[in-house]
Structures are given as C-alpha cells and as structure tokens.
Design a protein around this motif. Structure first.
Motif, PDB file in Angstrom:
ATOM      1  N   ILE A 389      79.067  57.202  18.082  1.00  0.00           N
ATOM      2  CA  ILE A 389      80.505  56.963  17.988  1.00  0.00           C
ATOM      3  C   ILE A 389      80.864  56.284  16.672  1.00  0.00           C
ATOM      4  CG2 ILE A 389      80.469  54.716  19.119  1.00  0.00           C
ATOM      5  CD1 ILE A 389      83.091  57.502  19.654  1.00  0.00           C
ATOM      6  N   ALA A 390      79.894  55.615  16.036  1.00  0.00           N
ATOM      7  CA  ALA A 390      80.154  54.977  14.743  1.00  0.00           C
ATOM      8  C   ALA A 390      80.504  56.003  13.669  1.00  0.00           C
ATOM      9  CB  ALA A 390      78.947  54.157  14.306  1.00  0.00           C
ATOM     10  N   ASN A 391      80.089  57.262  13.858  1.00  0.00           N
ATOM     11  CA  ASN A 391      80.412  58.326  12.895  1.00  0.00           C
ATOM     12  C   ASN A 391      81.655  59.110  13.273  1.00  0.00           C
ATOM     13  OD1 ASN A 391      78.100  57.864  11.258  1.00  0.00           O
ATOM     14  ND2 ASN A 391      76.832  58.982  12.734  1.00  0.00           N
ATOM     15  N   ALA A 392      82.183  58.861  14.455  1.00  0.00           N
ATOM     16  CA  ALA A 392      83.372  59.582  14.897  1.00  0.00           C
ATOM     17  C   ALA A 392      84.586  59.141  14.085  1.00  0.00           C
ATOM     18  CB  ALA A 392      83.613  59.329  16.381  1.00  0.00           C
ATOM     19  N   HIS A 393      85.464  60.075  13.779  1.00  0.00           N
ATOM     20  CA  HIS A 393      86.725  59.817  13.062  1.00  0.00           C
ATOM     21  C   HIS A 393      86.482  59.368  11.620  1.00  0.00           C
ATOM     22  CE1 HIS A 393      89.052  58.921  17.094  1.00  0.00           C
ATOM     23  NE2 HIS A 393      88.189  59.911  17.197  1.00  0.00           N
ATOM     24  N   ALA A 394      85.263  59.462  11.140  1.00  0.00           N
ATOM     25  CA  ALA A 394      84.935  58.946   9.811  1.00  0.00           C
ATOM     26  C   ALA A 394      85.032  60.038   8.754  1.00  0.00           C
ATOM     27  CB  ALA A 394      83.520  58.364   9.805  1.00  0.00           C
ATOM     28  N   VAL A 395      85.200  59.612   7.502  1.00  0.00           N
ATOM     29  CA  VAL A 395      85.087  60.540   6.380  1.00  0.00           C
ATOM     30  C   VAL A 395      83.648  61.036   6.316  1.00  0.00           C
ATOM     31  CG1 VAL A 395      85.171  60.719   3.864  1.00  0.00           C
ATOM     32  CG2 VAL A 395      86.971  59.488   5.090  1.00  0.00           C
ATOM     33  N   ASN A 396      83.481  62.336   6.039  1.00  0.00           N
ATOM     34  CA  ASN A 396      82.155  62.963   5.998  1.00  0.00           C
ATOM     35  C   ASN A 396      81.416  62.804   7.329  1.00  0.00           C
ATOM     36  OD1 ASN A 396      82.420  63.839   3.274  1.00  0.00           O
ATOM     37  ND2 ASN A 396      81.909  61.775   2.583  1.00  0.00           N
ATOM     38  N   GLU A 397      82.153  62.917   8.408  1.00  0.00           N
ATOM     39  CA  GLU A 397      81.588  62.861   9.764  1.00  0.00           C
ATOM     40  C   GLU A 397      80.384  63.798   9.864  1.00  0.00           C
ATOM     41  OE1 GLU A 397      83.176  63.831  14.336  1.00  0.00           O
ATOM     42  OE2 GLU A 397      84.576  63.723  12.655  1.00  0.00           O
ATOM     43  N   TYR A 398      79.351  63.340  10.585  1.00  0.00           N
ATOM     44  CA  TYR A 398      78.152  64.172  10.697  1.00  0.00           C
ATOM     45  C   TYR A 398      77.481  63.977  12.048  1.00  0.00           C
ATOM     46  CZ  TYR A 398      75.293  59.997   9.873  1.00  0.00           C
ATOM     47  OH  TYR A 398      74.711  58.758   9.975  1.00  0.00           O
ATOM     48  N   VAL A 399      76.578  64.908  12.353  1.00  0.00           N
ATOM     49  CA  VAL A 399      75.727  64.810  13.527  1.00  0.00           C
ATOM     50  C   VAL A 399      74.357  65.342  13.143  1.00  0.00           C
ATOM     51  CG1 VAL A 399      76.320  67.108  14.444  1.00  0.00           C
ATOM     52  CG2 VAL A 399      75.618  65.290  16.013  1.00  0.00           C
ATOM     53  N   GLU A 400      73.309  64.726  13.687  1.00  0.00           N
ATOM     54  CA  GLU A 400      71.950  65.182  13.422  1.00  0.00           C
ATOM     55  C   GLU A 400      71.707  66.513  14.141  1.00  0.00           C
ATOM     56  OE1 GLU A 400      69.888  63.679  11.431  1.00  0.00           O
ATOM     57  OE2 GLU A 400      70.874  61.726  11.156  1.00  0.00           O
ATOM     58  N   ILE A 401      71.195  67.505  13.402  1.00  0.00           N
ATOM     59  CA  ILE A 401      70.978  68.830  13.986  1.00  0.00           C
ATOM     60  C   ILE A 401      69.971  68.769  15.125  1.00  0.00           C
ATOM     61  CG2 ILE A 401      70.136  71.161  13.518  1.00  0.00           C
ATOM     62  CD1 ILE A 401      71.211  70.815  10.645  1.00  0.00           C
ATOM     63  N   ASP A 402      68.878  68.068  14.914  1.00  0.00           N
ATOM     64  CA  ASP A 402      67.853  67.986  15.954  1.00  0.00           C
ATOM     65  C   ASP A 402      68.409  67.359  17.230  1.00  0.00           C
ATOM     66  OD1 ASP A 402      66.029  69.126  14.273  1.00  0.00           O
ATOM     67  OD2 ASP A 402      64.975  67.262  13.774  1.00  0.00           O
ATOM     68  N   GLU A 403      69.331  66.425  17.073  1.00  0.00           N
ATOM     69  CA  GLU A 403      69.904  65.767  18.242  1.00  0.00           C
ATOM     70  C   GLU A 403      70.776  66.727  19.041  1.00  0.00           C
ATOM     71  OE1 GLU A 403      72.178  61.567  19.304  1.00  0.00           O
ATOM     72  OE2 GLU A 403      71.754  62.092  17.225  1.00  0.00           O
ATOM     73  N   VAL A 404      71.523  67.580  18.349  1.00  0.00           N
ATOM     74  CA  VAL A 404      72.338  68.576  19.051  1.00  0.00           C
ATOM     75  C   VAL A 404      71.442  69.514  19.855  1.00  0.00           C
ATOM     76  CG1 VAL A 404      73.976  70.478  18.778  1.00  0.00           C
ATOM     77  CG2 VAL A 404      74.165  68.463  17.304  1.00  0.00           C
ATOM     78  N   VAL A 405      70.357  69.956  19.242  1.00  0.00           N
ATOM     79  CA  VAL A 405      69.458  70.882  19.927  1.00  0.00           C
ATOM     80  C   VAL A 405      68.771  70.200  21.112  1.00  0.00           C
ATOM     81  CG1 VAL A 405      67.415  72.332  19.662  1.00  0.00           C
ATOM     82  CG2 VAL A 405      69.115  72.245  17.845  1.00  0.00           C
ATOM     83  N   ARG A 406      68.350  68.945  20.942  1.00  0.00           N
ATOM     84  CA  ARG A 406      67.730  68.226  22.057  1.00  0.00           C
ATOM     85  C   ARG A 406      68.710  68.071  23.221  1.00  0.00           C
ATOM     86  NH1 ARG A 406      65.344  64.901  18.100  1.00  0.00           N
ATOM     87  NH2 ARG A 406      66.958  63.304  18.426  1.00  0.00           N
ATOM     88  N   CYS A 407      69.965  67.771  22.904  1.00  0.00           N
ATOM     89  CA  CYS A 407      70.959  67.643  23.970  1.00  0.00           C
ATOM     90  C   CYS A 407      71.174  68.968  24.683  1.00  0.00           C
ATOM     91  CB  CYS A 407      72.274  67.105  23.404  1.00  0.00           C
ATOM     92  SG  CYS A 407      72.226  65.335  23.042  1.00  0.00           S
TER      93      CYS A 407
END
Length: 420
Positions: A389-407
């Motif tokens: 959530i610390a990256n939510a609504h932020a400039v250059n918002e990102y998510v780790e690819i491996d984390e998406v796949v694990r989820c």
C-alpha cells in the motif's frame, strides 16, 4: 499446503505473459474514478470473463436508486454511468459460489504526468517490476485473479462448486461497485480481495470518514486585522482538538494493529479560506479523513468528532457563539473484520505458502476497503494481493512481477481448496 497432482497440473497452466497482457490492457484504459475509462474497464472485464468461460452478469447500475438507500456507502466523484461485472465459473453442484475473488477496477488520477518516468497509463517493465498507474492498487491483483481463472480454464479441471469473480468500480471513493454487486445478490461462502497487502493477510480494516469543517470569522481590512476575526484562528483551535483526539483514539489498538505507527489517523487534506490577500477571511472550509476504530459504529465516530469540536468551542469566546459546522460528505468506510477463528485465514495462509511465498501473518490495515461491505453482508473476507500500500497512489507506482504471479498461484490453490 501439500500440492496435489491436480493442483500442480492447474498451476502448470498459469501464464505470466497473459497476466502481463491483461494488466497492460486494464491500465491502458485509464480507469480513473468517474471517467469513461472506469466504464470501459467494466465492459472489458465482462468480455474477458466471457472468454474465460465464465457465466457473466454485466449490468448498468441504477445510480439514482442506489443513492437513496440508507446503507449506500457514498461517492466522492460524479458519475452518470457505472456498471457491475460478475463472472461465475460453474461448479458441478451449482448453488452459491464457495469463493469469490474480488478486485476493484478504478484507479486514482496520476497527478502531474511530467513527474512520471513514462506515460502513467502504459505499463512498463523495469527491474522485475511493472510500472504504471494502478498496477499496485489494484489492477495487478485483478490481473492475478484473471490469471488464476485462465489457469483453471485451460487446465480443463471441473470445479465441484462455483467460483465467482467480482470486478467492481468505485472502491477508491466509497465502495459503490461492491455495494451494488452484493445488493444484486452476488454472494459467496468466502471472499478474498486482491488488494496489495505486502505479503500479509489482512483480516481487519479500520474505517474512515471524510469530514468537512466550516469555520466562521468576521471579515475586515487586512490593515485593521484586530477589528476582524480570522476564520483561520478557529481552524487552529480545531487542529489542536484533532491532534489531541487522534492521540486518545490510538491507545489500546489491539494485536492486529500494533505494527502500525498510527492505525487510526485524523488528517486535514484541503483548506480553503479567504478571497482577497488584504482581507481577514470570514470563512474557512477544511476537509479531511477521520479514522474509525474496529468495532466502532460510524454514527459513534461522527458523534465523537462533533462532541470534541463542540467542547473546544465552548472555551473560545468567538466559537461559543459561532460553532464550527461539521458534516460528513463523500465515502463512508465502516470498519470490518474476519470473524475470530474462521478457517478462511488458514486456507489463504496455506495457499500463499504453497505458491512459494513465506507463510503470511494476519494483520490489520489502517485504511477502509470493500472488506467491510462483504463482512457486513455476512461474507467472511480477507485481503491478500500483490504490492504494498506504500506504493499505491504514488508517482511511478509499481508492483513486483514475481509477487503478482505468486498471488495468482495462491488464488488457484485457494479456489481448488474451497471449490473442490
């Protein structure tokens, strides 16, 4: 979790490239709350779920009627059109879905696009991350859900009980989409919301209210300041009250919220006062966010804020006769929680570990979410999804690819465990 032959076969059909394509398509629609992009995302999900073999209910929300209902959660942006989209992956026994996987399609505006390294609504891959507005909050989670359904479909497995996919709008400004989805009768024995949870399972949400303070003063020429009463002086009184109230409300926060520095914050986000530089302002309007404690009724939280400001006003000569006006426009986020000892927590923790993540611990979150709407409707619910959530609504918002796949893997295992 012990991975059976069947679940291993399903997981083998998980396609990271397809997850990436779905995420890019959703982000590219720029589904900002209250825009045509939000509407387009609902239509896109209806088409995508149909492609995945789900039985799709896609309907236009009756906004005027919903707004009049006593439990309506509120909205903070104007909408003239909104849609609900639910896909049901059939099960052999039919009936109520054993599990709903839920995710919101709406995203907040990107702010100044010049501050972004790339176009906010074009997904870019860098350093093992996907970047773009909404990839963390929470289109990455939606793409992971769709990836799980894709794996179930292409594996050819037949579920014993139905699996529901709820793709909802309006979460960021109140929860309109989830409210309307539940109101339409779409329910389940359990729900997992794919919000970003930083590797944890969120079982408890604090609530939040949007409040508005109108502080009155008496106008005067700036050169004769002492003959007027600045509305900003009254705001200073209010701010001191809010600081004291915040400290009081953040004691005895409970185990699930103990990891947070400030679980139930009170903050002012906007202030508007005056219309001329050399005039003492006679009105100030401030809006902010009021954290609601777990188990606290919304009406009680509202009454607490009103009472604190009324008490402060009685000690001020001006405010005694010109009390601060308090109202609560916009979204209303009640707190929500998973019932104690509910087996859904263990199921999701096992699934996450089986998907290759460290076994997540149960935590509380300081923000409101759709969890409270599902919980209020009698659907046991947790949040578990990619991102922080610390990256939510932020400039250059990102998510780790491996984390998406694990989820996505964890959603497959959760579905197989609960849907059979």
């Amino acid at each position: 979790m012990t991975v059976s032959v069947d679940s291993s076969a399903v997981l083998a059909h998980l396609d990271p490239d397809q997850i990436a394509a779905d995420l890019a398509a959703l982000v590219g629609l720029a589904p900002v709350d209250g825009t045509v992009g939000e509407v387009a995302a609902s239509h896109w999900c209806a088409d995508r779920l149909t492609e995945l073999g789900a039985e799709v209910d896609h309907w236009e929300l009756d906004l005027p009627t919903l707004r009049q209902e006593t439990e309506f959660p509120g909205i903070e942006v104007e909408r003239t059109e909104a849609w609900g989209t639910v896909g049901i992956v059939p099960g052999e026994s039919g009936g109520v879905p054993a599990l709903a996987l839920s995710g919101h399609l709406d995203v907040v505006p990107p702010g100044d696009s010049a501050l972004w390294a790339d176009d906010p609504f074009t997904v870019r891959e860098r350093d093992g991350r996907w970047h773009g507005r909404g990839v963390c909050d929470m289109l990455g989670g939606v793409a992971a859900v769709l990836g799980a359904v894709h794996a179930l479909r292409t594996s050819g497995i037949r579920l014993a009980r139905p699996l529901a996919v709820h793709t909802v709008i309006g979460e960021e400004d109140g929860g309109l989409g989830a409210y309307a989805t539940l109101r339409r009768g779409h329910t389940a024995d359990a729900c997992v919301i794919a919000e970003p949870t930083a590797g944890h399972v969120v079982t408890d949400n604090a609530g939040s209210l949007t409040f508005r303070l109108v502080v009155r003063g008496r106008a005067a020429h700036g050169s004769m300041r002492t003959s007027g009463i600045s509305a900003l002086d009254g705001l200073d009184v209010a701010r001191e009250v809010l600081r004291e109230l915040e400290a009081q409300r953040n004691t005895g926060v409970g185990e699930r919220f103990a990891h947070l520095l400030l679980p139930f914050p009170i903050s002012i986000g906007t202030v508007h006062a005056g219309d001329w530089a050399s005039t003492v302002p006679d009105v100030c309007v401030a809006e902010g966010r009021f954290g609601v404690r777990p188990g606290e009724p919304v009406a009680a939280a509202q009454a607490t804020l009103r009472a604190a400001l009324d008490e402060a006003g009685r000690g001020d000569l001006w405010l005694r006769d010109h009390p601060i006006e308090v109202s609560f426009p916009g979204g209303t986020f009640a707190p929500g929680r998973l019932p104690d000892d509910h087996p859904l927590l263990d199921v999701v923790q096992d699934a996450a570990a089986g998907a290759g993540a460290p076994r997540p611990r149960a935590t509380g979150a300081p923000y409101g979410s759709d969890l409270r709407l599902y919980a209020a409707a009698g659907v046991p619910t947790v949040q578990y999804g990619p991102g922080d959530i610390a990256n939510a609504h932020a400039v250059n918002e990102y998510v780790e690819i491996d984390e998406v796949v694990r989820c996505a893997r964890a959603y497959v295992l959760t579905a197989l465990r609960l849907c059979g």
